[in-house]
Design a protein around this motif. Structure first.
Motif, PDB file in Angstrom:
ATOM      1  N   ALA A 186       0.832  -1.209   0.000  1.00  0.00           N
ATOM      2  CA  ALA A 186       0.000   0.000   0.000  1.00  0.00           C
ATOM      3  C   ALA A 186       0.864   1.255   0.000  1.00  0.00           C
ATOM      4  O   ALA A 186       0.508   2.272  -0.626  1.00  0.00           O
ATOM      5  N   VAL A 187       2.005   1.207   0.673  1.00  0.00           N
ATOM      6  CA  VAL A 187       2.913   2.356   0.691  1.00  0.00           C
ATOM      7  C   VAL A 187       3.460   2.607  -0.711  1.00  0.00           C
ATOM      8  O   VAL A 187       3.575   3.761  -1.158  1.00  0.00           O
ATOM      9  N   ILE A 188       3.799   1.517  -1.408  1.00  0.00           N
ATOM     10  CA  ILE A 188       4.287   1.646  -2.789  1.00  0.00           C
ATOM     11  C   ILE A 188       3.243   2.334  -3.661  1.00  0.00           C
ATOM     12  O   ILE A 188       3.533   3.263  -4.409  1.00  0.00           O
ATOM     13  N   VAL A 189       2.007   1.870  -3.560  1.00  0.00           N
ATOM     14  CA  VAL A 189       0.927   2.414  -4.392  1.00  0.00           C
ATOM     15  C   VAL A 189       0.661   3.875  -4.045  1.00  0.00           C
ATOM     16  O   VAL A 189       0.459   4.717  -4.942  1.00  0.00           O
ATOM     17  N   PRO A 194       0.124   9.037  -7.227  1.00  0.00           N
ATOM     18  CA  PRO A 194       0.152  10.473  -7.557  1.00  0.00           C
ATOM     19  C   PRO A 194       1.192  10.813  -8.618  1.00  0.00           C
ATOM     20  O   PRO A 194       0.935  11.642  -9.507  1.00  0.00           O
ATOM     21  N   ALA A 195       2.358  10.164  -8.529  1.00  0.00           N
ATOM     22  CA  ALA A 195       3.393  10.402  -9.536  1.00  0.00           C
ATOM     23  C   ALA A 195       2.899   9.964 -10.917  1.00  0.00           C
ATOM     24  O   ALA A 195       3.140  10.640 -11.930  1.00  0.00           O
ATOM     25  N   TYR A 196       2.189   8.830 -10.960  1.00  0.00           N
ATOM     26  CA  TYR A 196       1.624   8.343 -12.227  1.00  0.00           C
ATOM     27  C   TYR A 196       0.692   9.395 -12.832  1.00  0.00           C
ATOM     28  O   TYR A 196       0.803   9.733 -14.016  1.00  0.00           O
ATOM     29  N   LEU A 197      -0.237   9.904 -12.042  1.00  0.00           N
ATOM     30  CA  LEU A 197      -1.227  10.851 -12.548  1.00  0.00           C
ATOM     31  C   LEU A 197      -0.573  12.138 -13.021  1.00  0.00           C
ATOM     32  O   LEU A 197      -0.940  12.697 -14.066  1.00  0.00           O
ATOM     33  N   ILE A 198       0.406  12.616 -12.257  1.00  0.00           N
ATOM     34  CA  ILE A 198       1.074  13.869 -12.627  1.00  0.00           C
ATOM     35  C   ILE A 198       1.846  13.708 -13.933  1.00  0.00           C
ATOM     36  O   ILE A 198       1.771  14.552 -14.833  1.00  0.00           O
ATOM     37  N   ILE A 199       2.587  12.600 -14.044  1.00  0.00           N
ATOM     38  CA  ILE A 199       3.409  12.392 -15.246  1.00  0.00           C
ATOM     39  C   ILE A 199       2.550  12.015 -16.443  1.00  0.00           C
ATOM     40  O   ILE A 199       2.761  12.486 -17.561  1.00  0.00           O
ATOM     41  N   PHE A 210       7.003   7.179 -18.990  1.00  0.00           N
ATOM     42  CA  PHE A 210       7.445   6.734 -17.670  1.00  0.00           C
ATOM     43  C   PHE A 210       6.253   6.234 -16.869  1.00  0.00           C
ATOM     44  O   PHE A 210       6.360   5.265 -16.114  1.00  0.00           O
ATOM     45  N   ALA A 211       5.116   6.892 -17.040  1.00  0.00           N
ATOM     46  CA  ALA A 211       3.901   6.471 -16.349  1.00  0.00           C
ATOM     47  C   ALA A 211       3.243   5.286 -17.051  1.00  0.00           C
ATOM     48  O   ALA A 211       2.871   4.294 -16.411  1.00  0.00           O
ATOM     49  N   VAL A 212       3.101   5.383 -18.372  1.00  0.00           N
ATOM     50  CA  VAL A 212       2.389   4.345 -19.129  1.00  0.00           C
ATOM     51  C   VAL A 212       2.977   2.965 -18.877  1.00  0.00           C
ATOM     52  O   VAL A 212       2.244   1.992 -18.628  1.00  0.00           O
ATOM     53  N   PHE A 213       4.293   2.854 -18.917  1.00  0.00           N
ATOM     54  CA  PHE A 213       4.918   1.545 -18.753  1.00  0.00           C
ATOM     55  C   PHE A 213       5.051   1.136 -17.287  1.00  0.00           C
ATOM     56  O   PHE A 213       5.220  -0.044 -16.989  1.00  0.00           O
TER      57      PHE A 213
END
Length: 354
Positions: A186-189, A194-199, A210-213
């Protein structure tokens, strides 16, 4: 996109075969680009609106998330883990880069050879590729393939290796911080989402891959961490894929759902009970070599056979790409893997599984 050599238990799964199918799919996906024009849709996209090559890369990253997690957990040391990543990716990448720069390039450039070899980009081409960071800028070579339907691109698929390396680095950081555990997923997620959504959706389209993969990679990590909790379920795989497929075909597809569905189904299929398919594991692991050689092979064919059609491109480039992949495995990759155990004691060598 995992080209990681699988652990000794590989005879109990089908991931070598799946990766080979994925690498072959990338060659098929690029057949229209190489024979007609760069903006030609790949064969599957033309039929149902799903890009075959991109889907194959999603599968690679899902497998990577699973087996790189396994490799980190079973490492004999952090340096051994890093050496394993380097020996799996860099030697074969260096060989194909040298071949493109100093064999294919001189044969297919429209520049005089003196001018070709005096151009610093020729000499920097292999270095940029093996650095991974510079791989996005090692696109063409002076005057090479300038008259092909896809001009001045020597080896298109290599750019994805930068993101492969980024996922490795991220997992290594998570691992050394002690977070690569089921109870801390859960900590990883919470850190990744948030980093995924921003990128992915921020104003930096050049970084979106970087996010897509990373999404299928994280699914692979979850599969590994929760492997003993019944996470693999054939009904779930069927429902996920059917839903994602139906939405894409009807024009309502969501990229994230498709990525998760592909990742889940690939990981389920890899461990599915199909004893007859296990014999493939005896052949070798040709997927990486096939992936990195397929595009330049297709460019050579396009230069030698002007006007070659899509079907002919597939018929010629696919077996030639697989042949190059096999040669890469036996002559470069498999010997390079032996470097992993240099300096290890016999006991540590016996413990190394990935």
């Amino acid at each position: 996109m995992s080209f990681e050599s699988l652990p000794r238990q590989r005879e109990q799964n089908h991931f070598n075969l799946i990766r080979m199918i994925a690498a072959s799919s990338v060659i098929i996906s690029h057949s229209g680009n190489l024979s007609l024009s760069w903006d030609t849709p790949d064969p599957l996209y033309s039929l149902i609106g799903i890009d075959l090559g991109a889907t194959a890369v999603l599968a690679f990253f899902a497998i990577s998330g699973y087996f790189i997690s396994l490799s980190f957990e079973r490492r004999t040391s952090n340096s051994a883990f890093l050496l394993a990543r380097v020996t799996r990716i860099i030697p074969a990448l260096l060989v194909v880069s040298l071949a493109c720069a100093f064999l294919i390039g001189p044969l297919f450039t429209d520049h005089p050879l003196g001018a070709y070899f005096s151009d610093e980009s020729v000499w920097l081409y292999p270095l940029k590729n093996i650095s991974l960071v510079g791989i996005l800028y090692a696109i063409g070579l002076p005057g090479v393939f300038m008259h092909n339907p896809t001009p001045n691109i020597v080896n298109g698929p290599l750019w994805t290796l930068l993101f492969e390396g980024a996922c490795y680095a991220g997992l290594f950081l998570i691992g050394v911080l002690g977070l690569l555990r089921r109870e801390r997923f859960a900590v990883i997620v919470l850190a990744w989402a948030p980093a995924y959504l921003i990128i992915r959706y921020g104003p930096w389209p050049q970084f979106r891959y970087f996010a897509v993969f990373s999404l299928p990679f994280v699914v692979g990590v979850a599969f590994y961490l929760f492997r003993a909790s019944g996470i693999r379920n054939g009904r779930v795989a069927l429902v996920l894929f059917a839903t994602a497929f139906a939405l894409i075909v009807t024009g309502h597809g969501v990229q994230e759902l498709w990525s998760v569905a592909v990742a889940y189904c690939v990981l389920w299929l890899g461990f599915a009970r199909a004893p007859a398919l296990l014999a493939y594991n005896k052949l070798g692991d040709y997927s990486y070599g096939t992936y990195i050689w397929g595009f330049p092979v297709g460019q050579v064919l396009a230069a030698l056979i002007p006007g070659i059609g899509v079907a002919a491109m597939i018929a010629l480039s696919l077996p030639l790409g697989v042949l190059c992949g096999a040669l890469s495995w036996f002559c470069v990759e498999r010997p390079a893997l032996k470097l992993r155990n240099l300096g290890d004691s016999p006991h540590r060598q016996a413990a190394t599984t990935a």
